[in-house]
Design a protein around this motif. Structure first.
Motif, PDB file in Angstrom:
ATOM      1  N   PRO B 133      61.829  66.474  49.557  1.00  0.00           N
ATOM      2  CA  PRO B 133      62.374  66.026  51.294  1.00  0.00           C
ATOM      3  C   PRO B 133      62.027  67.333  51.946  1.00  0.00           C
ATOM      4  O   PRO B 133      61.496  68.439  51.725  1.00  0.00           O
ATOM      5  N   ASN B 134      62.620  66.479  53.045  1.00  0.00           N
ATOM      6  CA  ASN B 134      61.637  67.852  54.265  1.00  0.00           C
ATOM      7  C   ASN B 134      62.316  68.811  54.304  1.00  0.00           C
ATOM      8  O   ASN B 134      63.769  69.285  54.220  1.00  0.00           O
ATOM      9  N   ASN B 135      61.791  69.973  54.382  1.00  0.00           N
ATOM     10  CA  ASN B 135      62.567  71.441  55.502  1.00  0.00           C
ATOM     11  C   ASN B 135      61.804  71.588  56.153  1.00  0.00           C
ATOM     12  O   ASN B 135      61.313  71.710  57.164  1.00  0.00           O
ATOM     13  N   PRO B 136      63.119  72.461  57.561  1.00  0.00           N
ATOM     14  CA  PRO B 136      65.033  72.349  57.292  1.00  0.00           C
ATOM     15  C   PRO B 136      65.432  71.181  56.959  1.00  0.00           C
ATOM     16  O   PRO B 136      66.888  71.520  56.775  1.00  0.00           O
ATOM     17  N   THR B 137      65.157  70.092  57.504  1.00  0.00           N
ATOM     18  CA  THR B 137      66.342  69.072  57.921  1.00  0.00           C
ATOM     19  C   THR B 137      66.741  67.988  56.886  1.00  0.00           C
ATOM     20  O   THR B 137      67.604  67.832  57.284  1.00  0.00           O
ATOM     21  N   GLY B 138      66.251  68.242  55.399  1.00  0.00           N
ATOM     22  CA  GLY B 138      66.574  67.057  54.701  1.00  0.00           C
ATOM     23  C   GLY B 138      66.835  66.130  54.782  1.00  0.00           C
ATOM     24  O   GLY B 138      66.324  64.961  53.653  1.00  0.00           O
ATOM     25  N   TRP B 139      65.585  65.665  55.588  1.00  0.00           N
ATOM     26  CA  TRP B 139      65.345  63.980  55.783  1.00  0.00           C
ATOM     27  C   TRP B 139      64.633  63.759  54.598  1.00  0.00           C
ATOM     28  O   TRP B 139      63.817  64.377  54.122  1.00  0.00           O
ATOM     29  N   GLN B 140      64.639  62.824  53.905  1.00  0.00           N
ATOM     30  CA  GLN B 140      63.680  61.790  52.887  1.00  0.00           C
ATOM     31  C   GLN B 140      63.088  60.739  52.917  1.00  0.00           C
ATOM     32  O   GLN B 140      64.164  60.121  53.635  1.00  0.00           O
ATOM     33  N   ALA B 141      62.306  60.770  52.306  1.00  0.00           N
ATOM     34  CA  ALA B 141      61.324  59.103  51.694  1.00  0.00           C
ATOM     35  C   ALA B 141      61.444  58.189  51.190  1.00  0.00           C
ATOM     36  O   ALA B 141      62.009  58.861  49.951  1.00  0.00           O
ATOM     37  N   ASP B 142      62.430  57.079  51.215  1.00  0.00           N
ATOM     38  CA  ASP B 142      62.075  56.382  49.862  1.00  0.00           C
ATOM     39  C   ASP B 142      60.257  56.238  49.584  1.00  0.00           C
ATOM     40  O   ASP B 142      59.827  55.679  50.803  1.00  0.00           O
ATOM     41  N   PRO B 143      60.493  56.117  48.047  1.00  0.00           N
ATOM     42  CA  PRO B 143      59.038  56.439  47.900  1.00  0.00           C
ATOM     43  C   PRO B 143      58.677  55.030  48.189  1.00  0.00           C
ATOM     44  O   PRO B 143      57.756  55.029  48.351  1.00  0.00           O
ATOM     45  N   LEU B 144      59.125  53.472  48.615  1.00  0.00           N
ATOM     46  CA  LEU B 144      58.834  52.204  48.423  1.00  0.00           C
ATOM     47  C   LEU B 144      57.793  52.240  50.342  1.00  0.00           C
ATOM     48  O   LEU B 144      57.278  51.884  50.282  1.00  0.00           O
ATOM     49  N   ARG B 145      59.000  53.222  50.746  1.00  0.00           N
ATOM     50  CA  ARG B 145      58.561  53.248  52.079  1.00  0.00           C
ATOM     51  C   ARG B 145      56.629  54.394  52.494  1.00  0.00           C
ATOM     52  O   ARG B 145      55.907  53.774  52.798  1.00  0.00           O
ATOM     53  N   LEU B 146      57.285  55.289  51.465  1.00  0.00           N
ATOM     54  CA  LEU B 146      55.715  56.200  51.229  1.00  0.00           C
ATOM     55  C   LEU B 146      54.736  55.241  50.757  1.00  0.00           C
ATOM     56  O   LEU B 146      53.540  55.385  51.214  1.00  0.00           O
ATOM     57  N   VAL B 162      52.675  64.068  50.435  1.00  0.00           N
ATOM     58  CA  VAL B 162      53.555  64.387  50.936  1.00  0.00           C
ATOM     59  C   VAL B 162      53.421  66.156  49.584  1.00  0.00           C
ATOM     60  O   VAL B 162      53.352  66.131  48.447  1.00  0.00           O
ATOM     61  N   ASP B 163      54.200  67.174  50.654  1.00  0.00           N
ATOM     62  CA  ASP B 163      54.713  68.146  50.605  1.00  0.00           C
ATOM     63  C   ASP B 163      55.777  67.852  49.265  1.00  0.00           C
ATOM     64  O   ASP B 163      57.481  67.468  49.904  1.00  0.00           O
ATOM     65  N   GLU B 164      55.913  68.131  48.193  1.00  0.00           N
ATOM     66  CA  GLU B 164      57.698  67.827  47.104  1.00  0.00           C
ATOM     67  C   GLU B 164      58.220  69.557  46.592  1.00  0.00           C
ATOM     68  O   GLU B 164      58.146  69.324  45.833  1.00  0.00           O
ATOM     69  N   ALA B 165      57.803  70.088  47.609  1.00  0.00           N
ATOM     70  CA  ALA B 165      58.432  71.510  47.334  1.00  0.00           C
ATOM     71  C   ALA B 165      59.463  71.985  46.995  1.00  0.00           C
ATOM     72  O   ALA B 165      60.140  72.289  46.365  1.00  0.00           O
ATOM     73  N   PHE B 166      59.920  70.736  47.849  1.00  0.00           N
ATOM     74  CA  PHE B 166      61.967  70.818  47.508  1.00  0.00           C
ATOM     75  C   PHE B 166      62.334  69.363  45.935  1.00  0.00           C
ATOM     76  O   PHE B 166      63.850  69.158  46.702  1.00  0.00           O
ATOM     77  N   MET B 167      61.790  68.904  45.512  1.00  0.00           N
ATOM     78  CA  MET B 167      61.608  67.298  44.952  1.00  0.00           C
ATOM     79  C   MET B 167      62.238  67.873  43.287  1.00  0.00           C
ATOM     80  O   MET B 167      62.551  67.077  42.851  1.00  0.00           O
ATOM     81  N   ASP B 168      62.661  69.094  43.227  1.00  0.00           N
ATOM     82  CA  ASP B 168      62.519  69.435  41.522  1.00  0.00           C
ATOM     83  C   ASP B 168      64.057  69.278  41.312  1.00  0.00           C
ATOM     84  O   ASP B 168      64.051  68.537  39.880  1.00  0.00           O
ATOM     85  N   VAL B 169      64.956  69.372  41.905  1.00  0.00           N
ATOM     86  CA  VAL B 169      66.176  68.542  41.236  1.00  0.00           C
ATOM     87  C   VAL B 169      66.792  67.623  40.988  1.00  0.00           C
ATOM     88  O   VAL B 169      67.498  67.441  40.104  1.00  0.00           O
TER      89      VAL B 169
END
Lengths: 330, 330
Positions: B133-146, B162-169
């Motif tokens: 997810p994007n920091n700070p907006t929280g925008w998320q991208a679908d993996p199929l789109r990526l 793809v920076d997945e720093a906030f992906m772990d949860v």
């Protein structure tokens, strides 16, 4: 990447001796390094801050405030070549291999020089880099000689870089008191004297504008918080430092004597190692390795470097192996 | 260098509130980070070895073996721009500031894009970099789109970073399962979910040749031994990870509800923060700071980011301040 000492795993495979059975004299580090206290869990959870006292402790220990903490000398070694347009860089023919590697990689023209040729080469160089004392040869440079070289280089915009990684035991020859003079750059490390090689912390001393450019190149938070904490405490521990200066000097002399007793004359030395360049260096290295004692072998010139044993048991083991060697070669 | 969150010292000076009295919600880190055990003194004394199990633990945790441990995502962020000749790089208009900083600095042409404009821009870009997810907006991208973007970029030798720093949860949207596909680069970090920001450890995933070039650029021993040890143990602690995934999701929802209850509708979110972009964001940030609660203020767009409170006492304090805010603006 270059290979370095400490290859116990490889030696273990080659000689069929379990990893835990080795006496590792291959590194040139203080074998009784500074005993770090336990780090609190919280230290891992916060971004490192430059207000935690590390810079102040370093300024006090080194007697010089114009410094930049870096993630080991290695970070400085890799970054310095990026701070100049391609130029002519001189360094000793036998020296720490990461220096020529980094400057060559940065597109500079590296000239390897015999110690006696340094003075004559200064006029055709833009950068002169020396390790003082030098690793592994133990060559040392007089600060007045270094100051002469710095002046001649600086008059043409050149630099004198002095890597003082092995300087801590007797810092009287350090160039740190002259920091601020044009073109002078000094590197220090907590890896050797303090033995804190696992912490990856070193310091660059130079004029402020260069340090700012290096800091910008390296980016923020290059040293983690726990390492900053441990190194600050080590730099502040004057009692340990004073005791260790005496102990290392004594141990290095004991190592030289021990080698001589068994017919091995050191070619060079520092407080942390003895270096033997002679025809049989490879044979000696192998002979000791077959007995589970790892020294550091160099190929140009053929030579081997002995670090200090850590305790009486290790001394006894080394002495026994050297006695065997002496007996085998009448 | 860029400024970052966590500026308690500066806030303390500005508002005359002692450092120890602040509730710091400015960082977006897990406020209950992984509890590291004490590190033995010996760990500081040895050069870090790549045979200590960190790589294996990371391969297991991330489900992907083609990785390079680096000294925080920051090291990867700074090094990636050096791996390509100057080119056109697209990234979100509002995103983690170190990305555009690093690519611009590397001589690349950086185009900032609204999320809706990303798809249309792919054909004119050489590199597309998104935080997901994007920091700070929280925008998320679908993996199929990526994956569609990656294919279109890779067909012309381009990269998707793809920076997945906030992906772990919730790693279900991670691109790691596709690592090995041409042009795909993923960054992960132990700073956010594990909260181990002080350790300075991250991982790059990509095709082997790129990782080798990055390793060569970064040089040896960039992560110290104790950090390698702590992060290995954190990656292996599945019990803590499972509990924390639930707890962070619950806490993030509680934070959203708490804001809404006091008339504040989050514009975006992740499991570790809630983000509010509205006209009064600066006023809200100041209002809270005057009460010793630090949020992270952004100026473009005007917005403020709330990290998670660590415990019930902090929740009560935040709720009380928000109730005051709501009462002051009828």
């Amino acid at each position: 990447m270059l290979k370095h000492g400490g290859g116990i795993l490889e030696a273990s495979r080659r000689h069929g001796i379990p990893v835990g059975d080795w006496l590792d004299l291959s590194t040139g580090l203080n074998p009784n390094g500074w005993p770090a206290p336990a780090i609190t869990a919280e230290a891992w959870l916060r971004l490192p801050e430059t207000t935690d006292g590390l810079e102040a402790a370093a300024a006090d220990y080194y007697g010089c405030e114009t410094l930049l903490p870096v993630a080991g000398s290695q970070a400085a070694i890799q970054t310095l070549p990026l701070m100049r347009a391609p130029c002519r860089v001189g360094m000793l023919d036998t020296t720490y291999a990461e220096h020529p590697h980094a400057w060559s990689r940065g597109g500079h023209q590296v000239e390897r020089l015999h110690p006696d040729a340094l003075d004559g080469a200064v006029e055709r160089l833009d950068v002169l880099l020396v390790c003082n004392p030098n690793n592994p040869t133990g060559w040392q440079a007089d600060p007045l000689r270094l100051e002469d070289w710095r002046q001649r280089l600086a008059s043409r915009g050149g630099w004198l870089v002095v890597d003082e990684a092995f300087m801590d035991v007797d810092p009287t020859s350090s160039m740190l008191p002259r920091i601020g003079e044009p073109g002078l750059i000094v590197l220090r490390s907590v890896g050797k004297f303090f033995g804190l090689d696992g912490a990856r912390v070193g310091f660059v001393f130079a004029w402020p504008e260069l340090l700012e450019r290096m800091a910008d190149e390296l980016g923020p938070w290059t040293i983690n918080g726990p390492a900053r904490q441990v190194v600050r405490l080590a730099l502040e521990d004057r009692t340990w430092q004073q005791r260790m200066r005496v102990q290392l000097r004594t141990d290095s002399e004991r190592l030289a004597t021990c080698l001589r007793t068994h017919g091995l004359e050191p070619t060079g030395s520092s407080a942390l190692f003895q270096w033997l360049a002679f025809d049989e260096a490879t044979a000696l290295h192998t002979f000791l390795a077959e007995r589970g004692i790892l020294t550091r072998l160099f190929t140009a010139p053929v030579s081997t470097r002995f670090g200090l044993p850590a305790n009486e048991g290790e001394w006894v083991r080394l002495e026994a192996a050297l006695a065997e060697w002496a007996q085998a070669r009448p």
